[in-house]
Design an enzyme around this catalytic site. Structure first.
Site, mmCIF file in Angstrom:
data_model
loop_
_atom_site.group_PDB
_atom_site.id
_atom_site.type_symbol
_atom_site.label_atom_id
_atom_site.label_comp_id
_atom_site.label_asym_id
_atom_site.label_seq_id
_atom_site.Cartn_x
_atom_site.Cartn_y
_atom_site.Cartn_z
ATOM 1 N N CYS A 2 0.875 -1.171 0.000
ATOM 2 C CA CYS A 2 0.000 0.000 0.000
ATOM 3 C C CYS A 2 0.906 1.212 0.000
ATOM 4 C CB CYS A 2 -0.843 0.063 1.271
ATOM 5 S SG CYS A 2 -1.905 -1.362 1.511
ATOM 6 N N ARG A 30 1.288 1.888 -5.955
ATOM 7 C CA ARG A 30 1.484 0.869 -4.913
ATOM 8 C C ARG A 30 0.168 0.186 -4.507
ATOM 9 N NH1 ARG A 30 6.216 1.012 -2.320
ATOM 10 N NH2 ARG A 30 5.278 0.034 -0.500
ATOM 11 N N TRP A 79 -3.817 -1.455 -1.180
ATOM 12 C CA TRP A 79 -3.801 -2.675 -1.981
ATOM 13 C C TRP A 79 -4.213 -3.759 -1.006
ATOM 14 C CZ3 TRP A 79 -3.600 -3.892 -6.916
ATOM 15 C CH2 TRP A 79 -3.310 -5.213 -7.275
ATOM 16 N N ASN A 105 1.097 -0.024 6.022
ATOM 17 C CA ASN A 105 1.439 -0.846 4.860
ATOM 18 C C ASN A 105 2.142 -2.089 5.398
ATOM 19 O OD1 ASN A 105 2.407 -1.894 2.417
ATOM 20 N ND2 ASN A 105 4.227 -0.587 2.483
ATOM 21 N N GLY A 106 1.626 -3.268 5.066
ATOM 22 C CA GLY A 106 2.264 -4.499 5.554
ATOM 23 C C GLY A 106 1.199 -5.517 5.905
ATOM 24 N N GLU A 485 7.387 -20.591 -19.709
ATOM 25 C CA GLU A 485 7.238 -19.245 -19.155
ATOM 26 C C GLU A 485 8.421 -18.346 -19.546
ATOM 27 O OE1 GLU A 485 5.051 -17.431 -18.165
ATOM 28 O OE2 GLU A 485 6.049 -15.819 -17.108
ATOM 29 N N LYS A 489 8.092 -14.891 -21.810
ATOM 30 C CA LYS A 489 8.606 -13.563 -21.438
ATOM 31 C C LYS A 489 9.391 -12.954 -22.595
ATOM 32 C CE LYS A 489 6.657 -12.740 -18.768
ATOM 33 N NZ LYS A 489 5.679 -13.404 -17.991
ATOM 34 N N GLU A 492 7.024 -11.985 -25.453
ATOM 35 C CA GLU A 492 6.139 -10.814 -25.321
ATOM 36 C C GLU A 492 6.908 -9.506 -25.202
ATOM 37 O OE1 GLU A 492 3.640 -10.646 -21.765
ATOM 38 O OE2 GLU A 492 5.032 -11.964 -20.740
ATOM 39 N N HIS A 508 10.716 -34.678 -32.238
ATOM 40 C CA HIS A 508 9.646 -35.185 -33.107
ATOM 41 C C HIS A 508 9.139 -34.096 -34.052
ATOM 42 C CE1 HIS A 508 9.411 -38.938 -30.832
ATOM 43 N NE2 HIS A 508 9.589 -38.186 -29.753
ATOM 44 N N LYS A 611 -2.462 -5.387 -19.563
ATOM 45 C CA LYS A 611 -2.210 -6.124 -18.315
ATOM 46 C C LYS A 611 -3.346 -7.097 -18.022
ATOM 47 C CE LYS A 611 0.193 -6.860 -14.537
ATOM 48 N NZ LYS A 611 1.317 -7.779 -14.765
HETATM 49 C C1 F6R Z 1 2.220 -12.518 -19.459
HETATM 50 C C2 F6R Z 1 1.006 -12.191 -18.760
HETATM 51 C C3 F6R Z 1 -0.258 -12.817 -19.234
HETATM 52 C C4 F6R Z 1 -1.185 -13.124 -18.044
HETATM 53 C C5 F6R Z 1 -2.544 -13.619 -18.538
HETATM 54 C C6 F6R Z 1 -3.445 -14.014 -17.403
HETATM 55 O O1 F6R Z 1 3.324 -11.877 -18.891
HETATM 56 O O2 F6R Z 1 1.004 -11.431 -17.835
HETATM 57 O O3 F6R Z 1 -0.019 -13.962 -19.971
HETATM 58 O O4 F6R Z 1 -0.580 -14.093 -17.260
HETATM 59 O O5 F6R Z 1 -3.156 -12.609 -19.290
HETATM 60 O O6 F6R Z 1 -3.664 -12.952 -16.541
HETATM 61 P P1 F6R Z 1 -4.224 -13.175 -15.080
HETATM 62 O O7 F6R Z 1 -3.225 -13.966 -14.352
HETATM 63 O O8 F6R Z 1 -4.389 -11.790 -14.544
HETATM 64 O O9 F6R Z 1 -5.526 -13.905 -15.225
#
Ligand code: F6R
Length: 616
Positions: A2, A30, A79, A105-106, A485, A489, A492, A508, A611
């Site tokens: 937070c 935050r 948060w 915050n904590g 994963e 990264k 993307e 294969h 996001k």
């Molecule tokens: C990649 C990324 C996305 C999310 C996906 C699911 O870095 O952030 O692939 O993981 O859109 O999002 P959540 O976890 O918010 O349902």
């Protein structure tokens, strides 16, 4: 995570409400699910708070509208960790006499016991938060005859967990008391005029560049333009160094890092330490439900789906049952007509707002009596409304579009559930349980050590690979999740084409792409798949592949076959191997980050991505 902000001043020519509002707004990164302000005037506390983003609240109740003669105010942007993001759970929180206000915050780990004790003594609570115990504890100490400062000190001694707190008292208009343990707190000062406290420097940077950084177990008394520091344990006065901040506001918001993605990678150790605080009781609830289920599915999207792949591997090891992973967009299609009663779905979503997972679990709930166990980073997010039980990962807000610290904390949460299952089933000895816990609690140190020593190596690899457009990330066993994963990264944020694949299956088909210099990143912890992976490395090397491997420090065999190795400073044993999806990941996240920079891309804003994906 937070944000807290406070000011005490003797200046007449400033608009205190405006200063506080601007300060707290600079901390909105935050946390942004509610906000509140308390101002002191004429021995009374004036509180304004509500749920929502600061601008929305501002339109409704004008947070900056506080009494004209006020010279002291505290503010908070939340948060949520305990209690939904509602008005009543917004900070500040007050004691029974409405004289003491606290912003925090904590996470207070023992708040349930403290709340019970306080309730038995007749204290009334208005919120579901852990924070609210703090003003009541201070109230008790003051009633026992201690002064304001000693009451805060004694109240804090009763807390276990993490805090940065700022406290004001209606009868002490000349002081704010602040203290810190494991949550950040900085003090800004214009000597002789104004003093500020904040979770982070950008909050007061337009007002002053002079500041003190508080350390754990320290307390400070803020007066207008003055500050005194104390050791919380000995209660003795201490001296602290006054620093001058050279950063711009933008850089300060990112903690001096160039991008949020990098900052959030460096926040992984602290995020993981917070996740380790998830209550054992809640972990046991999840563990017991999984133990009594007949069919178990695990579902998510993107990075969260990769966390699910790693987590299902770890949980299955101790559960003695198969867990089926299904991408959330496919859940209904795959399970329509075969979803049995007594099924459990583990749903994972960082944001809790991804439309595909929300609809998937709503469908599952309607279709049959199934239990939904959710793991999310956002308290009160939409997914939690259709869930039977929820664990919040405690990673704090993630601003960079690419998920980093939230991935580690999702895998860790699943690993904690797995060890809880092992404990309940007693399938391994107590000594082994301790070893798994030691490995789990050792993760933050491993990541810290790695980040400290390996950035130049990662930059070197990036420079070496800069022109390549295509890569393989290959692995076996649990590390297939890591390969997928790590590959996602790089894909993307650096816009490269990656195949994150099983090393065994790659022969294969995908192997036909390999030519001289084709980069292949092998994820190679020394687990039961290692020797077979050695064979796979040889297959790709003999076809001209350029081998970069991620291994543990003591590795020899794969190191000899590799052009470059990234060495993770962790013991080569089965306890740590099981959690390698967490400890190996920062290396791959950094590789993606620096690759993005090498290609002039903004890693915080990958092309075509947002996001939270709220469309099908
Ligand atoms: C990649 C990324 C996305 C999310 C996906 C699911 O870095 O952030 O692939 O993981 O859109 O999002 P959540 O976890 O918010 O349902």
């Amino acid at each position: 995570m937070c944000g807290i902000f406070g000011i005490i001043t003797n200046q007449d020519n400033i608009s205190l409400g405006k200063v506080v509002l601007e300060g707290i707004k600079r901390l909105e990164y935050r946390g942004y699910d509610s906000c509140g302000i308390v101002a002191l005037s004429n021995s009374e506390l004036h509180v304004k708070k509500d749920s929502g983003k600061i601008d929305e609240i501002q339109k409704k109740i004008n947070l900056a509208d506080i009494p004209n003669n006020s010279k002291l105010a505290l503010a908070h942007t939340r948060w949520a960790t305990h209690g939904a993001p509602t008005r009543k759970n917004s900070h500040p929180h007050l004691d029974c006499s409405n004289k003491i206000a606290v912003v925090h915050n904590g996470i207070i780990e023992n708040f349930l016991e403290l709340r019970k004790m306080l309730t038995e003594k007749g204290h009334l609570f208005e919120s579901d938060t852990d924070t609210e115990v703090i003003p009541h504890l201070i109230e008790i100490k003051m009633k026992e005859g201690l002064n304001f400062k000693d009451s805060v000190v004694e109240a804090l001694k009763l807390l276990t967990g993490a805090y940065a707190v700022a406290v004001c008292h209606a009868d002490y208009p000349d002081s704010i008391i602040v203290a810190r343990k494991e949550s950040p707190l900085v003090i800004g000062i214009i000597e002789g005029k104004s003093t500020y406290c904040a979770s982070d420097i950008p909050a007061f940077l337009p007002l002053t560049r002079k500041c003190y950084i508080m350390d754990d177990d320290e307390l400070a008394i803020l007066k207008a333009g003055e500050v005194e520091f104390f050791d919380l344990i000995s209660n003795e006065r201490i001296e602290k160094e006054l620093r001058t901040i050279e950063w711009s506001i933008d850089a300060a918001e990112k903690g001096g890092y160039e991008h949020f993605m990098l900052k959030e990678i460096y926040e992984e150790p602290i995020a993981i330490r917070n996740t380790l605080k998830i209550s054992e009781e809640l972990l046991r609830v999840f563990a017991n439900i999984l133990l009594s289920a007949e069919n178990i599915y695990i579902t998510a999207a993107g990075t969260s789906y990769h966390a699910a792949l790693a987590g299902k591997f770890i949980i299955s090891k101790f559960l003695g049952k198969h867990i089926q992973d299904i991408e959330c967009s496919e859940l209904e299609t795959q399970l329509k007509g075969n979803l049995q009663k007594n099924s459990v779905i583990i749903a994972i979503s960082q944001s809790g707002e991804t439309i595909d997972i929300i609809e998937a679990i709503k469908w599952a709930k309607k279709a049959k009596s199934v239990k939904i166990l959710t793991i999310t980073n956002v308290v009160g997010s939409s997914i939690t409304r259709s869930s039977d039980h929820v664990i919040v990962t405690n990673a704090g807000p993630e601003i960079g579009v690419a998920a980093t610290k939230t991935y580690s904390t999702q895998v860790l949460t699943l690993a904690l559930i797995a060890v809880s299952i092992a404990k309940i089933r007693k399938i391994i000895s107590d000594e082994e349980i301790i070893k798994y816990y030691e490995a789990l609690t050792g993760i933050p140190n491993i990541i810290e050590k790695f980040l400290e020593k390996n950035v130049d190596l990662i930059k070197y690899i990036v420079n070496n690979l800069e022109k390549n457009m295509n890569y393989f990330f290959l692995a076996r066993g649990i590390s297939i999740a890591t390969a997928k994963e790590g590959g996602l990264k790089l894909k993307e944020v650096a816009c490269r084409f990656i195949e994150g694949y099983s090393a065994a299956s790659a022969k294969h088909g995908p192997i036909s792409l390999v030519r001289e210099g084709f980069p292949i990143i092998f994820i190679a912890p020394p687990d039961e798949t290692y020797n077979r992976l050695v064979g796979n490395v040889m297959e790709f090397k003999s076809r001209g592949g350029r081998i970069i491997s991620v291994v543990v420090e003591s590795d020899e065999k794969i190191t000899k076959l590799s052009d470059i190795t990234i060495r993770i400073p962790q013991p080569a044993d089965k306890y740590y191997n099981l959690f390698s999806p967490i400890t190996f990941m920062p290396a791959l996240q950094l590789l993606a980050y620096y690759s993005a920079l090498a290609h002039d891309l903004d890693p915080d804003k990958p092309l075509n991505l947002s996001k939270t994906v709220t469309v099908h």
